[in-house]
Structure formats: structure tokens, C-alpha cells
Design an enzyme around this catalytic site. Sequence first.
Site, short mmCIF file in Angstrom:
data_model
loop_
_atom_site.label_atom_id
_atom_site.label_comp_id
_atom_site.label_asym_id
_atom_site.label_seq_id
_atom_site.Cartn_x
_atom_site.Cartn_y
_atom_site.Cartn_z
N GLU A 53 0.88 -1.18 0.00
CA GLU A 53 0.00 0.00 0.00
C GLU A 53 0.90 1.21 0.00
O GLU A 53 1.72 1.39 0.91
CB GLU A 53 -0.91 -0.01 1.23
CG GLU A 53 -1.82 1.20 1.31
CD GLU A 53 -2.28 1.47 2.71
OE1 GLU A 53 -2.20 2.64 3.13
OE2 GLU A 53 -2.72 0.53 3.40
N CYS A 66 -3.26 7.52 5.18
CA CYS A 66 -3.19 7.20 3.75
C CYS A 66 -4.49 7.52 3.03
O CYS A 66 -4.53 7.56 1.80
CB CYS A 66 -2.81 5.74 3.55
SG CYS A 66 -3.81 4.60 4.52
#
Length: 513
Positions: free
Chosen positions: A263, A300
Site C-alpha cells: 500500500e 493514507c
Amino acid sequence: MTIDGSILIGARDVRHEAVFHAVEAASGAPLPQPFAEATETDVAAACALAAAASDQFGSLSPADRGAFLDAVASAIEAIGDVLIETAMNETGLPRPRLEGERGRTTGQLRLFAAEVRDGGWLDVVIDPAMPDRVPPRADLRRMNVPLGPVAVFGASNFPLAFSVAGGDTAAAFAAGCPVVVKGHPAHPGTGELVARAVRSAVQACGLPEGVYSYLPGRANALGGALVADPHIRAVGFTGSRSGGLALAEIARQRAEPIPVFAEMSSINPVVLMPFALTTRAEALGAAFVASLTLGAGQFCTNPGLVIALDGPDLDRFVTAAASALAAAPPQAMLTPGIRAAYNAGVAALDGNRAARRVGPGALFETTAEQFIADRALGDEVFGVSSVVVRCADLAQLAQVLASLEGQLTATLQLDPDDTPHAAPILALLQAKAGRVLANGWPTGVEVAHAMVHGGPYPATTDGRTTSVGTLAMARFARPVCFQDIPDALLPPALQAANPWHVPRRIDGKRETI
């Protein structure tokens, strides 16, 4: 439970003369406890132990593996307040946030435990032999099996939920894979406490010591050696795009390449549809800033891009957002490196002629034409920074969306009157993101069966997967078909008696257990 700065290789505590220190997030001053720097020799030892433990751990019954995951959760809770205090000191995050993150960490471990016990994740399918058919059909039995040892990289921004015993570790354990963790150097004391708790659960459940090892250290070479080790079968990573791509390249160049589930970066676009903007511009501006500033913007899923039609209503939104941003209290960032990268990103936007700063905070605006022409305007700035894109009409707004890279999330703010125009916008967002929201904000990721925390590249290296929710287990398993294997030699889930009592599909129909 005490912190002594050790490397944890299976059941052994290892120390070296080479050490590093964490820093106090609020002041930047080094903290007194030294932590041993793991070496490539330590990597090799931990990975070899993991390989030795792989068969036994991977063949545990659903009940036993679920009990282990529950034991890890209980051991983390048993650490007590020292875990929260250590994490506060190392990260600068407030107590309520960390207490919530601890609850999320133990909650996701227990969620995976329940999923393991259910057995559905094994995806057992049996097509019995048909000897009288022309041509005959063999006896075919399929199930998911664990990949083997997994390397997990702790994240900087979530010292618990995405770190030593976070989602990647929990998913790998649930799939039956031993784990070797590369601890993040920003919070090594927190990491060691959690690692010791995991190790205590391994011992309490009578499992092989190689089920879990913890390697703290700062050097990039340490992570590279871990990914390159031939015993490692997959990698879980949360961090920067440069870091994720570097690890993926190491994995690709191995004699036997392995998957890296990384990620990486996302700016999480928010689309303000016209009627929603007209009816609630000020409220949207305030709510946007609340999401943007959450955790000093170190999520994020931070809303780093806002896209809307130009005009007085967007002016109202920008004014309200700038005002809320000016009133937001300052917050400490997690590490000096994150702060430096944030300052550099904001400076790059300040120096970009296509971007105009709005108000005293790091809120910028640009036009659709300029955004499409200059990809740098879409770069992630990890922190409290966002760009508002002014579009002439919905067609141009769609062009902006089409120009975007892959994202973790995409958000649609709309009122009922926007519905007739929302379908093509939603289709564009679906193509770009792993999670699409309506009338919410992207920060905050629910740990649930239906959650997808992933997305097309470069949000992740593999948009078909998730790092949050029970689907995350699928990253660390692969299907195997057993053809005409004697019943006594089959895994229990495939045997005629189904001793594990897992759900199965037999000859196309669900078996009644």
C-alpha cells in the site's frame, strides 16, 4: 513487560553493539533506550526458523489457529498502559487515538479468528469422480493453502494497527503463514512490547518458535535482505511509493519472484456535486478540514484533492475551509523525516505557478486545465495539504477524474437532485479506487468483512486485494487441486468425513454440515 532493545528471533533475544535510538515526536530529542540493529545474519536466522515452522503452523485446525489469534489479542491487551505511554512518547499521537488503535488491533485479530473458525475462506470445492462418464472425470478436490513465511513491514503512521501485530500480520497468521516483521524505527519500543506479546502467545499455544520473529532496524538493506531471502513467500508493506516499488523490484529479481502487497500513495479525491455544494458549502468546508487535519494529516486516506464546478458556491466552500484550517490547532508529526517530506511537498506546490495558496494553511487551488496538464499537482503530500480543482462543467470534471492515478478511496458528496448526473461520475470513481464513499469522508477505515483498503496502482501494487478486512487473508494463500488422492492422505478439509466441519461445495451444491 519490559523493553530492553532486543531483536526477537523466534524464542531468542539477540543484541548487538550497533544500536539506534527512537526520538521523542514532540521535541525531536533522542530517547534513552538503545535498540539493537538487526543484521542480514539475523534475517537469515529468522527466515530459516519461519520456514521450519511453516508446515506445522499451516496445517493447524481452524479451531487451533483461531485460538492462537485470540491469544495474541489477549496478550496485547495484557501489556497494559505502558504500551499506550510508550507509543505516545515515540509518536506524539494522543492517548484516545492510541487506545482506539489498540482496540482496532485486537479487534481485527479476533475478527480473523472468527473467520478462520468459520472455514469458508478455505473455499473447499469437491467434484467427485465420474468413472462412467465419457470421458471419465477424475476425483477433484480443491482448497486454499498457505503460501509460507511472510515478511511484514511495520508502518510509520499506525504503530499498532498497521505494524508489528497489525492487519498484515493478522491476515498472514489467519492464512496459516509464519511472519517475520521488520519493525519501523520510529516506534521501536512500542514494537518490542507488541512483539513480546505475540511471542508469548506463540509459546502459550505450544507452536513452533519460528511462527514469529521481530527485526528492528533503520537500514534499507535490512528490508531488502528480508524480501530477498529465499524462505520468504510474500511481503506485506505499508509506506511510501518509493519504498514499496524498491521492495517489489527486489522481489521481482529473485530467482523465484514473490508477490509484494504494498500500500503506497493516494490523494483520495473528493467530488462536490453541484446541488450538494449549493445547499451545504460551508458545512462541507468545515467537515473537509476535520478529515484533512485528523492525525496531522498522516493518514493514507487523507482527502488531498477536491474537485468541483467553479463559481460562487465553490468560493463559499473554499472560504469556509480556509477559515477552519486557520483555526485548527498545530499537531506534532510522527517523525522528522515525515515533517521534512511534508515541508518539501508544500514548498513544491508553493513554487508551482499553476497552484495558488488559499488562506494561511496548506490549501491550494488550480484549474482543471492546469491540473490535467501538470501531473505534479496530483502528487501525494503526506500531511495537512490539499488541492482544490475548479472545473468549468461536469464534462471537464469527468476529464479530471479520468486523468487521475489509482486511489485507495474516492468520495462523492451529493444531494438527491444530483442523482441524475451522479451515475457516470460514480463509474469513473469505481474505476479509480478500491473504496467509493457517498456523503462521508475517507479517513477512518472500518475493519469488516466487506472492507476494501486497496486500489489500482499506484495506490497499491495489486488492486485485486485489500490490506484491511477478512479478504486480506486471500493475499497469503493459493488454491491447490488434489486429483485422485487417497482419502487418508488428503488434508482434513477435503476428506470424506470433513473432520474440521468446514463449509464445502460438492458437485456444485453446498454441503449441509
